[in-house]
Write a protein that holds these residues in place. Sequence first.
Motif, mmCIF file in Angstrom:
data_model
loop_
_atom_site.group_PDB
_atom_site.id
_atom_site.type_symbol
_atom_site.label_atom_id
_atom_site.label_comp_id
_atom_site.label_asym_id
_atom_site.label_seq_id
_atom_site.Cartn_x
_atom_site.Cartn_y
_atom_site.Cartn_z
ATOM 1 N N ARG A 138 0.885 -1.240 0.172
ATOM 2 C CA ARG A 138 -0.061 0.011 -0.054
ATOM 3 C C ARG A 138 0.798 1.223 0.028
ATOM 4 O O ARG A 138 0.171 2.406 0.023
ATOM 5 C CB ARG A 138 -0.783 0.043 1.503
ATOM 6 N N THR A 190 -6.374 -6.340 -12.272
ATOM 7 C CA THR A 190 -5.584 -5.748 -11.021
ATOM 8 C C THR A 190 -5.938 -6.611 -9.768
ATOM 9 O O THR A 190 -5.343 -6.088 -8.798
ATOM 10 C CB THR A 190 -6.038 -4.405 -10.614
ATOM 11 N N THR A 240 -6.136 -2.097 -0.624
ATOM 12 C CA THR A 240 -4.500 -2.068 -1.092
ATOM 13 C C THR A 240 -4.374 -1.569 -2.259
ATOM 14 O O THR A 240 -3.350 -0.595 -2.348
ATOM 15 C CB THR A 240 -4.004 -3.538 -0.966
ATOM 16 N N LEU A 241 -5.129 -1.801 -3.405
ATOM 17 C CA LEU A 241 -4.710 -1.363 -4.601
ATOM 18 C C LEU A 241 -5.119 0.319 -4.687
ATOM 19 O O LEU A 241 -4.229 0.904 -5.268
ATOM 20 C CB LEU A 241 -5.644 -1.956 -5.629
ATOM 21 N N SER A 288 -2.125 1.832 -3.095
ATOM 22 C CA SER A 288 -1.071 1.807 -3.668
ATOM 23 C C SER A 288 -0.852 3.054 -4.769
ATOM 24 O O SER A 288 0.048 3.630 -4.729
ATOM 25 C CB SER A 288 -0.697 0.473 -4.286
ATOM 26 N N ASP A 331 1.566 -9.691 -0.323
ATOM 27 C CA ASP A 331 1.090 -9.310 -1.424
ATOM 28 C C ASP A 331 0.789 -10.507 -2.636
ATOM 29 O O ASP A 331 1.699 -11.272 -2.881
ATOM 30 C CB ASP A 331 2.247 -8.547 -2.387
ATOM 31 N N LEU A 376 -3.476 -7.347 -6.979
ATOM 32 C CA LEU A 376 -2.439 -6.376 -6.298
ATOM 33 C C LEU A 376 -2.974 -6.022 -5.043
ATOM 34 O O LEU A 376 -3.252 -5.035 -4.886
ATOM 35 C CB LEU A 376 -2.475 -5.407 -7.448
ATOM 36 N N GLU A 391 1.654 0.032 -7.298
ATOM 37 C CA GLU A 391 0.999 -1.460 -7.103
ATOM 38 C C GLU A 391 1.844 -2.298 -8.020
ATOM 39 O O GLU A 391 2.035 -3.510 -7.491
ATOM 40 C CB GLU A 391 -0.233 -1.404 -7.763
#
Lengths: 449, 449
Positions: A173, B20, B139-140, B143, A197, B23, A177
Motif C-alpha cells: 500500500r 488488478t 491495498t490497490l 498503492s 502481496d 494487487l 502497485e
Amino acid sequence: MDAALLSAPARTADSAAASTALLTDRYELTMLQAALRSGAARRRSVFEVFTRRLPEGRRYGVTAGTGRVLDAVEAFRFTTPQLDWLSDQQVVDEPTLAWLADYRFGGDIRGYGEGECYFPGSPVLVVEGSFAEAVILETLILSILNYDSAIAAAASRMSAAAGTRPLIEMGARRAHEQAAVSAARAAYVAGFSATSDLQAGFQYGLPTTGTSAHAFTLLHDSERDAFTAQVESMGRRTTLLIDTYDLAEAVRTAIEVAGPELGAVRIDSGDLLMLAHRVRRQLDDLGAEKTRITVTSDLDEYAIAALGTAPVDGYGVGTSLVTGSGQPTCSMVYKLVARASSDAPDAPLVPVAKRSAGAKSSRGGRKWGARRLDAEGVADAEVVGTGPVPAELADRQLQIPLVRGGEVVGREPLAAARERHIRSREQLPMSATQLSKGDPVIPTEYVTG
Amino acid sequence: MDAALLSAPARTADSAAASTALLTDRYELTMLQAALRSGAARRRSVFEVFTRRLPEGRRYGVTAGTGRVLDAVEAFRFTTPQLDWLSDQQVVDEPTLAWLADYRFGGDIRGYGEGECYFPGSPVLVVEGSFAEAVILETLILSILNYDSAIAAAASRMSAAAGTRPLIEMGARRAHEQAAVSAARAAYVAGFSATSDLQAGFQYGLPTTGTSAHAFTLLHDSERDAFTAQVESMGRRTTLLIDTYDLAEAVRTAIEVAGPELGAVRIDSGDLLMLAHRVRRQLDDLGAEKTRITVTSDLDEYAIAALGTAPVDGYGVGTSLVTGSGQPTCSMVYKLVARASSDAPDAPLVPVAKRSAGAKSSRGGRKWGARRLDAEGVADAEVVGTGPVPAELADRQLQIPLVRGGEVVGREPLAAARERHIRSREQLPMSATQLSKGDPVIPTEYVTG
C-alpha cells in the motif's frame, strides 16, 4: 513453503507477458535512428551497469532484479500498435521503425548473480552487442536494477537485524502497485520470509501471509464477535489483531475465544517494546505460552534491532522496506565502456569514457569483478579489472553468463538468489551489517590487464 | 501538444488491461472470508482515504492517481488462473472463491478531484458499499494514491520553483519500470510539460521528448562526427549534449555543425549555474542567441530555484522527481469510518473508529471536505465535516462523484486534472510554495453535523 513454486521460469502474470519495449526513454530511439543513419549503429559495443557510490552511509549494495531483467529483455519486442504510435508521433523515421519491428536482442549479457553484494565500481551487468541492439535496453535495465537493488539493500539490513526471526513484507500500500510486487520479490532475495502481496505469490511463488485489519474488528458489534468470526473462519492457529480498543482486554478475549492454542497476536501501534513484554506476560499467565507475538508498526532496521531483546516472534515491515529505508533508488548507470574502433565488421574494441570535468567520469574497457578473500575466507577487496583475470582470482569471479547470443542462459530459481545473498553477506567483514553509517566495507581495487 | 490524446479514456496499455485483482494484500481476502461467514460482509460500510499528517515539512499535498484508481477498480476482476491459484494455495475457502468469481464493485466512490491539494484529515476518497465489496479494494487504492500523490507533491514544488520554464520528467531509470509511467503521469498533473518515458506517451498521451546521451558521442570517432550524425538525422532544431569532453569546444563544434539555428544544447554535469552563464555567453558570441540551454544533472526543487537567475531555458528532472524528493510515499490510509448498525438490510450507518492509545486513532463518520476562502479569495482553512455541509461552504466542496453504483462517472482528461492543480495551488496562501520546511499552509477544522 513450496520450493517447486520458486523454480524458474516464474509463473507469468498478465502484465509480465506484455511487451516491455516502450518502457524506454525516447532518446534511446532517437540515438538509434541517428546511429543507423551514420552507420555507427552496427559497431560492436559494450555497455556496463555500475554505480559510482553506494547510498550515503551504506556499507554494501545488493544486486537484485537480475531475473526480472532476463524476462524483460525477452519481452522487449515492438507490437504493431506501439510501432503505429511511434510512427504517428514521429518519434523515429521509417527505416528505424522497420528495424524496431524486427528487434530482438541477439547479444550477450553477463552480470553479478542475483543476490550478490556489490560495491562502487562493481561491473554489475555487462551488455555486449551492436550499439543499436544494446543501447535501447538502457532505460529498462536500469529501472529494474535500480529499484530492485534499492529494496534488496534495505531488506538485507533488516534481515541481518532480525537474525533468525521471520520478516514479512507488507508494504504494497505504500508503493506503486506493480513496484510492490517487485519489492516483495527483492525482499525475498535479501532474506524476508513471506509477503502480504498476492500477486507476488501468484507471479513468483513467494509465500503469502495475512489475516485481518482493524476494519474487521470495527465491522463487528464487538471485538469478541470479530475474534469469534475470525477463529470460526480461519481456525485457532490464526493471528488476531489486538490493538483496536484495549490491548489487555483484547488479549483476554482472544484467549477466551481461541483458547491457548491461538497461533499469534499482532500489535500494530504503540510502544512495541513495552507492549510486547506486557502481552507476553499476559499470554503466559493465560497459559498461551506458545502463542506468538507479531509486531507491525512503522518498523525499519533500527526498530527491528531495538526489539532484539523483546519477546517478539516476527516482524511485518511495510513503508521502510518498499521505499528502501531512506534510499529508494540506487545510482546505477549504463555506460558505453568500449566499442569497435571503426565501422568495419572485424574492428577491434577500444575503451571509451566520458572525460569532462565533474563527478560523472567513468572508466573505459570491458570489465570483470572478483571478490578477494583473506586467509580466513573474509572478503578484503572488490577487484575490478580489464583484460585477463589474475590466476588467484579465477575462482572468485562474480559475473555469470546470463544471455548468450540472445538466448537466456542465466535463469535460476529465486531460492538460488536468496542463498547467494546469504553466502555473499556472510563472507563480508562483520562490520558490514552494522546499521550505523559507514564506508563501503571493502575497498574497490582496479587492475588494468 | 495534442490535446485530443489527453482526453479520456486513456489509451489502454497491454499492462493496464490486465486484471488488478491480485494487487492486493492477502488479509483483504481472509477478512472477506471471515465476514462472509459471520454475515457481517453484507453490512453497508464507508471507507475513507485520508492522511494523518503531511510528509515532514511539506506545506500541502497533491491528490494524484484518481484516474488510475478508476481504471484499476474497473479491472478488479478475478480471472480463472487467479482463482485456481487462490484455491490451490488455500488462501480462501470455496464460498469465498465463488463470491470472488462474480466480483464487480457495485458501490459508490466520491473523492477529491485529481490535482486538488489536500491537507491532514482531508477525506481524499470515500468508498461506500457492502463491507465485502469495499474492503478488498484497500491495498490497490492505497498503492495508487500513495505513490502518485507523492510524485505529484514533489512535482508541484518543482513546477512552482521553475515558474514559466518547462520541466521534463526523465526519471524512468531511477524508478520501477511501471512506477515510472505513473510518475510521468503524476508529474504532468502537477505541472511538468513532457516526459522521456515512451510508455507514458503511448498510454496517457503525454508529450515525450529526448535526443541523445553520452554513449552516442562516445560511439563515434569524434564529437564532430556524433553531432553531424545527430543533426543529419534530427535536423538543426535538435538538442546536442555538450558535456562529454570539453564544454567550450563542444559549443563551438555544435554551432559549426548545426549553425546558429541549433535548437538547444544540454548540460548534464558540473556547476550548472556557472556553466549556463558561460555557455550562454559563448552561444551569443557565436550568433546563436536563440539556441536554448537545457540542464539535467541531479536537479531537485532547490537546485531549480537556485538556477532561477541563470540563463536556463528548461530543466530535466530525474531521480528526485520519481522518488518524491525525499518523500517517496504518502501516509494515506483506508479506514472504516462508518458501517450499518446491524446485519439488517436497512440498518442505519453508525460511525466507527479505532480507539486504542497511540498515534493511529481516527475519526468516525462519512465526511465531506471543503476549502474555505477569505475575503480575498485565498484559502484559509480545510474544513472537514460529517452531516450537512454549511451553506457558506456549499460551493467550496472538494469531493466529486467518481463511481456511482459501480459505474465510473468521474473520468476526465488529464489536462483537467492539471488545470485543477494550478487553480488549487494558486488559491493557497503565497507561503504554500516556499521550499523551506513548514507546517501545512492552512489548518484543518472539523465540523460535526
